[in-house]
Design a protein around this motif. Structure first.
Motif, short mmCIF file in Angstrom:
data_model
loop_
_atom_site.label_atom_id
_atom_site.label_comp_id
_atom_site.label_asym_id
_atom_site.label_seq_id
_atom_site.Cartn_x
_atom_site.Cartn_y
_atom_site.Cartn_z
N TYR A 1 13.34 89.24 66.02
CA TYR A 1 13.26 90.71 66.62
C TYR A 1 12.08 91.18 66.29
O TYR A 1 11.48 91.00 65.19
CB TYR A 1 14.48 91.58 66.21
CG TYR A 1 15.76 91.39 66.69
CD1 TYR A 1 16.32 92.08 67.78
CD2 TYR A 1 16.72 90.44 66.43
CE1 TYR A 1 17.38 92.14 68.40
CE2 TYR A 1 17.78 89.98 67.04
CZ TYR A 1 18.28 91.24 68.03
OH TYR A 1 19.59 90.94 68.57
N HIS B 1 19.32 85.69 67.62
CA HIS B 1 19.38 86.65 66.62
C HIS B 1 18.55 86.61 65.58
O HIS B 1 18.38 87.29 64.59
CB HIS B 1 20.67 86.36 65.71
CG HIS B 1 20.86 84.86 65.27
ND1 HIS B 1 21.57 84.01 66.13
CD2 HIS B 1 20.58 84.37 64.00
CE1 HIS B 1 21.46 82.65 65.41
NE2 HIS B 1 21.10 83.08 64.26
N ASP C 1 16.96 92.39 72.11
CA ASP C 1 17.08 90.95 71.43
C ASP C 1 16.16 90.00 72.03
O ASP C 1 15.80 89.98 73.34
CB ASP C 1 18.52 90.30 71.76
CG ASP C 1 18.99 90.24 73.10
OD1 ASP C 1 18.41 91.17 73.85
OD2 ASP C 1 19.64 89.45 73.58
N GLN D 1 23.95 83.30 71.52
CA GLN D 1 23.11 84.65 71.26
C GLN D 1 21.93 84.67 70.28
O GLN D 1 22.21 84.26 69.26
CB GLN D 1 24.09 85.87 70.75
CG GLN D 1 23.41 87.12 70.41
CD GLN D 1 22.76 87.78 71.60
OE1 GLN D 1 23.49 87.81 72.75
NE2 GLN D 1 21.56 88.36 71.51
N ASN E 1 15.72 82.41 69.83
CA ASN E 1 15.36 82.44 68.11
C ASN E 1 13.97 81.79 68.02
O ASN E 1 13.55 80.61 68.77
CB ASN E 1 16.39 81.45 67.41
CG ASN E 1 17.91 82.31 67.43
OD1 ASN E 1 17.91 83.31 67.37
ND2 ASN E 1 18.91 81.35 67.38
#
Length: 275
Positions: free
Chosen positions: A98, A95, A103, A93, A107
Motif C-alpha cells: 500500500y 494486501h 489497494d 486480495q 502484492n
C-alpha cells in the motif's frame, strides 16, 4: 507468534472432521497476521539498523524478503491445496504494498524500502540503548537509558553490536553494585542484547546515577543509568497510579465512582482492547 503456536497445537489435536474449519477460522488468520506483522517489523529493523551501521542490516533485509515469500506461499496454499482447492481465489486480495488508500494491484515489495550495507572487514564496536535511534560511538547525544524507578521496576536493554565482519570480545562493567546486567562479557558476531535491571535492595534512596562501561574492538562506550528509589511512596503503600518515564496508565475500569441509571450503565468487557 504465540497465538500461532497455540493454534497449531490445538489443530494437531483435532479430529480430521474439525481441522478444515479450525484452520480457516483460527490457524490461518493467526499465521497470516503474524507473518505480515513480522515482515514489517523486519523491514523497520532494516531501516533502523542501517541508520546505526549494524552489520546485521542485511540480515533484516533478507528476513523481510523471506517473509514476503512466506506470505505468498501461505495464500497459495489456502487457494490451491487447503480443502483440495475448495476456496480457490478466496485469498487473491492484495494486501502488501500500500502507498495510498487504494489497494495495490498485486502484492509487491516496491513500497518497502530495504537497505544493503557493506560492513568493514575488521570488527567495530556499536552500542544502542532502549528508547533511542542513535548509536555509539558516533552520535552527538549521550548514551542514556530511560530512567528506572522503584515503583515500576523496569527492565531495559543495551544492544552491543558489530559494525564489521570480524567477531570481537566485549566486556560490560557497571560502576555501581545496584546496576545488574544479564551478561558482563561475551563474544559479538553481529548483535548481543544485554538486559539491565536495578537491585532495589541496594539502590540508594532518592535519585542515583551510575554507568555501564562497554568495551570491545579497541573502543569504549559509557551508558548513563539513572534510578529513583522513592523514600515515602513504595509498592506496598502506593494508593493510585505511578508515573513511569513520563507516562501514567489508568484504565477505564479504575474509576473513583460511576453513576448507573437503570439499564444505562458502565460495564467491563472481557478481552476488549489492548490489555
Amino acid at each position: 507468534n504465540a497465538l500461532v503456536a497455540k493454534a497449531q497445537s490445538i489443530y494437531g489435536r483435532l479430529p480430521a472432521s474439525k481441522k478444515d474449519a479450525f484452520y480457516e477460522l483460527a490457524l490461518f488468520p493467526a499465521k497470516a497476521s503474524a507473518q505480515v506483522n513480522e515482515m514489517y517489523l523486519a523491514a523497520a529493523k532494516n531501516a533502523l539498523y542501517a541508520q546505526q551501521g549494524r552489520a546485521s542490516t542485511n540480515d533484516m533485509a533478507e528476513r523481510t524478503r523471506e517473509l514476503f515469500k512466506a506470505d505468498g506461499d501461505l495464500m497459495a496454499y489456502f487457494n490451491k491445496t487447503f480443502a483440495a482447492g475448495k476456496w480457490d481465489h478466496f485469498m487473491d486480495q492484495s494486501h502488501i504494498g500500500y502507498t495510498s488508500l487504494a489497494d495495490p494491484p498485486e502484492n509487491t515489495m516496491n513500497a518497502i524500502r530495504l537497505t544493503q550495507l557493506e560492513p568493514a572487514a575488521e570488527a567495530k564496536l556499536g552500542v544502542a540503548v532502549q528508547g533511542s535511534r542513535d548509536a555509539w560511538p558516533g552520535a552527538q547525544s549521550q548514551p542514556r537509558l530511560p530512567k528506572f524507578d522503584a515503583l515500576n521496576q523496569q527492565r531495559q536493554y543495551i544492544d552491543v553490536f558489530n559494525r564489521g565482519r570480524a567477531a570481537f570480545d566485549f566486556t560490560a562493567t557497571p560502576t555501581a553494585p545496584w546496576i545488574v546486567l544479564t551478561e558482563s562479557r561475551g563474544r559479538v558476531e553481529k548483535d548481543k542484547r544485554l538486559w539491565v535491571t536495578i537491585d532495589w535492595t541496594r539502590a540508594p534512596k532518592g535519585a542515583a546515577t551510575g554507568e555501564v562501561r562497554i568495551t570491545g574492538a579497541a573502543s569504549e562506550v559509557v551508558v548513563n543509568v539513572e534510578a529513583f528509589n522513592s523514600t515515602d511512596v513504595t509498592r506496598e503503600n502506593l494508593q493510585g497510579f505511578a508515573e513511569g518515564q513520563g507516562i501514567v496508565a489508568i484504565e477505564a475500569e479504575h474509576f473513583t465512582k460511576k453513576n448507573d441509571s437503570g439499564a444505562r450503565r458502565w460495564t467491563r468487557i472481557e478481552d476488549f482492547g489492548h490489555t
